[in-house]
Design a protein around this motif. Structure first.
Motif, PDB file in Angstrom:
ATOM      1  N   THR A  81     -19.790  52.954  58.441  1.00 25.05           N
ATOM      2  CA  THR A  81     -20.297  53.032  57.067  1.00 25.05           C
ATOM      3  C   THR A  81     -20.891  54.413  56.787  1.00 25.05           C
ATOM      4  OG1 THR A  81     -20.769  50.656  57.112  1.00 25.05           O
ATOM      5  CG2 THR A  81     -21.834  51.933  55.380  1.00 25.05           C
ATOM      6  N   ALA A  82     -21.624  54.965  57.755  1.00 22.86           N
ATOM      7  CA  ALA A  82     -22.228  56.292  57.583  1.00 22.86           C
ATOM      8  C   ALA A  82     -21.161  57.365  57.405  1.00 22.86           C
ATOM      9  CB  ALA A  82     -23.118  56.619  58.781  1.00 22.86           C
ATOM     10  N   GLN A  83     -20.079  57.283  58.160  1.00 30.12           N
ATOM     11  CA  GLN A  83     -18.996  58.262  58.023  1.00 30.12           C
ATOM     12  C   GLN A  83     -18.376  58.198  56.625  1.00 30.12           C
ATOM     13  OE1 GLN A  83     -16.251  57.635  61.257  1.00 30.12           O
ATOM     14  NE2 GLN A  83     -17.834  57.954  62.795  1.00 30.12           N
ATOM     15  N   ASN A  84     -18.115  56.995  56.175  1.00 31.11           N
ATOM     16  CA  ASN A  84     -17.550  56.831  54.816  1.00 31.11           C
ATOM     17  C   ASN A  84     -18.531  57.304  53.743  1.00 31.11           C
ATOM     18  OD1 ASN A  84     -15.153  55.742  55.825  1.00 31.11           O
ATOM     19  ND2 ASN A  84     -15.931  53.650  55.750  1.00 31.11           N
ATOM     20  N   TYR A  85     -19.807  56.999  53.972  1.00 25.96           N
ATOM     21  CA  TYR A  85     -20.824  57.382  52.992  1.00 25.96           C
ATOM     22  C   TYR A  85     -21.010  58.905  52.962  1.00 25.96           C
ATOM     23  CZ  TYR A  85     -25.038  57.264  50.162  1.00 25.96           C
ATOM     24  OH  TYR A  85     -25.952  57.460  49.156  1.00 25.96           O
ATOM     25  N   ALA A  86     -20.898  59.547  54.112  1.00 21.17           N
ATOM     26  CA  ALA A  86     -21.015  61.011  54.164  1.00 21.17           C
ATOM     27  C   ALA A  86     -19.923  61.656  53.323  1.00 21.17           C
ATOM     28  CB  ALA A  86     -20.944  61.505  55.606  1.00 21.17           C
ATOM     29  N   ILE A  87     -18.742  61.080  53.338  1.00 21.35           N
ATOM     30  CA  ILE A  87     -17.641  61.596  52.496  1.00 21.35           C
ATOM     31  C   ILE A  87     -17.981  61.392  51.015  1.00 21.35           C
ATOM     32  CG2 ILE A  87     -15.214  61.260  51.868  1.00 21.35           C
ATOM     33  CD1 ILE A  87     -14.750  60.553  54.879  1.00 21.35           C
ATOM     34  N   HIS A  96     -15.932  63.956  37.041  1.00 20.81           N
ATOM     35  CA  HIS A  96     -16.189  62.516  37.264  1.00 20.81           C
ATOM     36  C   HIS A  96     -17.602  62.314  37.839  1.00 20.81           C
ATOM     37  CE1 HIS A  96     -11.896  61.933  36.643  1.00 20.81           C
ATOM     38  NE2 HIS A  96     -11.667  62.875  37.549  1.00 20.81           N
ATOM     39  N   ILE A  97     -18.515  63.088  37.321  1.00 15.36           N
ATOM     40  CA  ILE A  97     -19.863  63.144  37.898  1.00 15.36           C
ATOM     41  C   ILE A  97     -20.589  61.795  37.853  1.00 15.36           C
ATOM     42  CG2 ILE A  97     -21.143  63.874  35.842  1.00 15.36           C
ATOM     43  CD1 ILE A  97     -21.553  65.494  39.228  1.00 15.36           C
ATOM     44  N   GLU A  98     -20.416  61.045  36.765  1.00 13.21           N
ATOM     45  CA  GLU A  98     -21.119  59.756  36.653  1.00 13.21           C
ATOM     46  C   GLU A  98     -20.642  58.768  37.728  1.00 13.21           C
ATOM     47  OE1 GLU A  98     -23.767  59.132  34.901  1.00 13.21           O
ATOM     48  OE2 GLU A  98     -23.683  61.079  33.895  1.00 13.21           O
ATOM     49  N   GLN A  99     -19.322  58.699  37.930  1.00 11.89           N
ATOM     50  CA  GLN A  99     -18.778  57.804  38.959  1.00 11.89           C
ATOM     51  C   GLN A  99     -19.234  58.240  40.354  1.00 11.89           C
ATOM     52  OE1 GLN A  99     -17.068  59.236  36.457  1.00 11.89           O
ATOM     53  NE2 GLN A  99     -15.288  58.043  35.847  1.00 11.89           N
ATOM     54  N   ASN A 100     -19.252  59.577  40.581  1.00 18.38           N
ATOM     55  CA  ASN A 100     -19.689  60.097  41.880  1.00 18.38           C
ATOM     56  C   ASN A 100     -21.134  59.695  42.173  1.00 18.38           C
ATOM     57  OD1 ASN A 100     -17.868  63.188  41.402  1.00 18.38           O
ATOM     58  ND2 ASN A 100     -17.183  61.340  42.425  1.00 18.38           N
ATOM     59  N   PHE A 101     -21.990  59.877  41.185  1.00 18.82           N
ATOM     60  CA  PHE A 101     -23.406  59.561  41.390  1.00 18.82           C
ATOM     61  C   PHE A 101     -23.628  58.056  41.535  1.00 18.82           C
ATOM     62  CE2 PHE A 101     -24.110  63.887  40.809  1.00 18.82           C
ATOM     63  CZ  PHE A 101     -25.441  64.195  41.037  1.00 18.82           C
ATOM     64  N   ALA A 103     -21.530  55.972  42.861  1.00 22.12           N
ATOM     65  CA  ALA A 103     -21.087  55.624  44.218  1.00 22.12           C
ATOM     66  C   ALA A 103     -22.139  56.005  45.251  1.00 22.12           C
ATOM     67  CB  ALA A 103     -19.758  56.312  44.527  1.00 22.12           C
ATOM     68  N   VAL A 104     -22.764  57.168  45.064  1.00 20.48           N
ATOM     69  CA  VAL A 104     -23.811  57.609  45.994  1.00 20.48           C
ATOM     70  C   VAL A 104     -24.990  56.631  45.937  1.00 20.48           C
ATOM     71  CG1 VAL A 104     -25.532  59.391  46.477  1.00 20.48           C
ATOM     72  CG2 VAL A 104     -23.151  60.036  46.017  1.00 20.48           C
ATOM     73  N   LEU A 105     -25.416  56.280  44.743  1.00 21.06           N
ATOM     74  CA  LEU A 105     -26.563  55.376  44.602  1.00 21.06           C
ATOM     75  C   LEU A 105     -26.263  53.965  45.119  1.00 21.06           C
ATOM     76  CD1 LEU A 105     -28.023  56.517  41.168  1.00 21.06           C
ATOM     77  CD2 LEU A 105     -29.029  56.840  43.448  1.00 21.06           C
ATOM     78  N   SER A 106     -25.020  53.523  44.987  1.00 21.41           N
ATOM     79  CA  SER A 106     -24.698  52.161  45.457  1.00 21.41           C
ATOM     80  C   SER A 106     -24.723  52.063  46.985  1.00 21.41           C
ATOM     81  CB  SER A 106     -23.337  51.708  44.926  1.00 21.41           C
ATOM     82  OG  SER A 106     -22.296  52.419  45.568  1.00 21.41           O
TER      83      SER A 106
END
Length: 195
Positions: A81-87, A96-101, A103-106
């Motif tokens: 999970t950490a590896q995927n989250y680091a990506i 696509h900044i809103e979708q990126n953020f 995803a980071v927050l989720s």
């Protein structure tokens, strides 16, 4: 007439010798030390104690092995999970900044989620103004520490970055320690430190 008397005497002698033999057996049994009588009982008791002790030790070892297996499974799940989250964390497109953020927050929780939320508006503005794009790639990872509910993962990440100032891609290499915490059935990042 003497023969019957002799027979009687012989018969009495036989009876007396049998009686003496029986007395001698009883006397021998009585003469045996008392420890010989309790040795079999003590042996049975010792065997029972050893059996119970072996069962307890086997149970403790089995529990520890089960616990170790649970920690190993947690470490593998959290590391993946950490590896995927680091990506997710290092791959941002200003288009696509809103979708990126989102995803980071989720994928975040606790201290990291709070910090990222507080700085997100300023960071979004900066990324959009510079037309920034980055693509992260995990090139290595290792488990730093692990329990069933908390795992620290060391990650080596290459991030290809372009922006309006520098349109040619450049590679930023970073090392981070990501603390993953189990929240329900999910692993979420509670802390991310660049080291």
């Amino acid at each position: 007439m003497k023969q019957p008397v002799l027979e009687t005497e012989t018969s009495t002698e036989t009876t007396d010798s049998e009686s003496v033999a029986e007395d001698s057996i009883v006397h021998e049994q009585a003469a045996q030390p008392s420890w010989r009588r309790w040795v079999p009982r003590a042996a049975v008791g010792a065997i029972a104690v050893v059996g119970v002790s072996a069962s307890v030790v086997a149970g403790i070892l089995g529990w520890k092995m089960h616990d170790r297996d649970a920690v190993d499974v947690a470490a593998r799940q959290a590391a993946t999970t950490a590896q995927n989250y680091a990506i997710t964390l290092t791959s941002i497109d200003s288009q696509h900044i809103e979708q990126n953020f989102a995803a980071v927050l989720s994928g975040a929780t606790g201290e990291f989620k709070d910090t990222y939320t507080q700085s997100s508006n300023q960071l979004k503005t900066l990324l959009v103004q510079n037309n920034a794009v980055s693509k992260g790639k995990v090139v290595g990872s290792s488990i730093k520490s692990a329990t069933k509910d908390r795992v620290e993962v060391m990650l080596f990440v290459d991030q290809e970055v372009t922006n309006s100032v520098s349109p040619d891609p450049r590679i930023d290499r970073s090392r981070m320690v990501m603390t993953m915490e189990r929240v329900g059935d999910s692993w979420l990042a509670s802390k991310v430190e660049l080291v």
